[in-house]
Motif scaffolding. Sequence first.
Motif: not given
Length: 101
Positions: A17, A19, A30, A32, A34, A45, A48-49
């Motif tokens: 998971a 982003t 963006f 995502r 998952k 976003p 975000a990661d």
Amino acid sequence: MMSLRTMLDRQAAKGVAMTAGMTIGSARFFARLKHSHLEVVRGLPADADLSFEAATAPQMAALFYGNVAPVVAGVTWNGPPQNLPSFLELFNLPPKVTEPD
């Protein structure tokens, strides 16, 4: 951005998971990830990661599909260092098809 959804290795993405915010020129996206599914929408976003920024789409493609280092590809990125290879390894081009003799 559509190619990222197509080239996602769903098997490798199991249990991941993450982003990511991506800016290409004036376009913002963006992503995502998952449940082995990558959703991509317009906009950035709030958090975000990972985040990526490139002037052109070919620069971003070189990073994701060409095994080119971000600095060489002309892509700047931010996020925890361990997230970069973990994320990039999830996207692979299929093997080239050779023409029959």
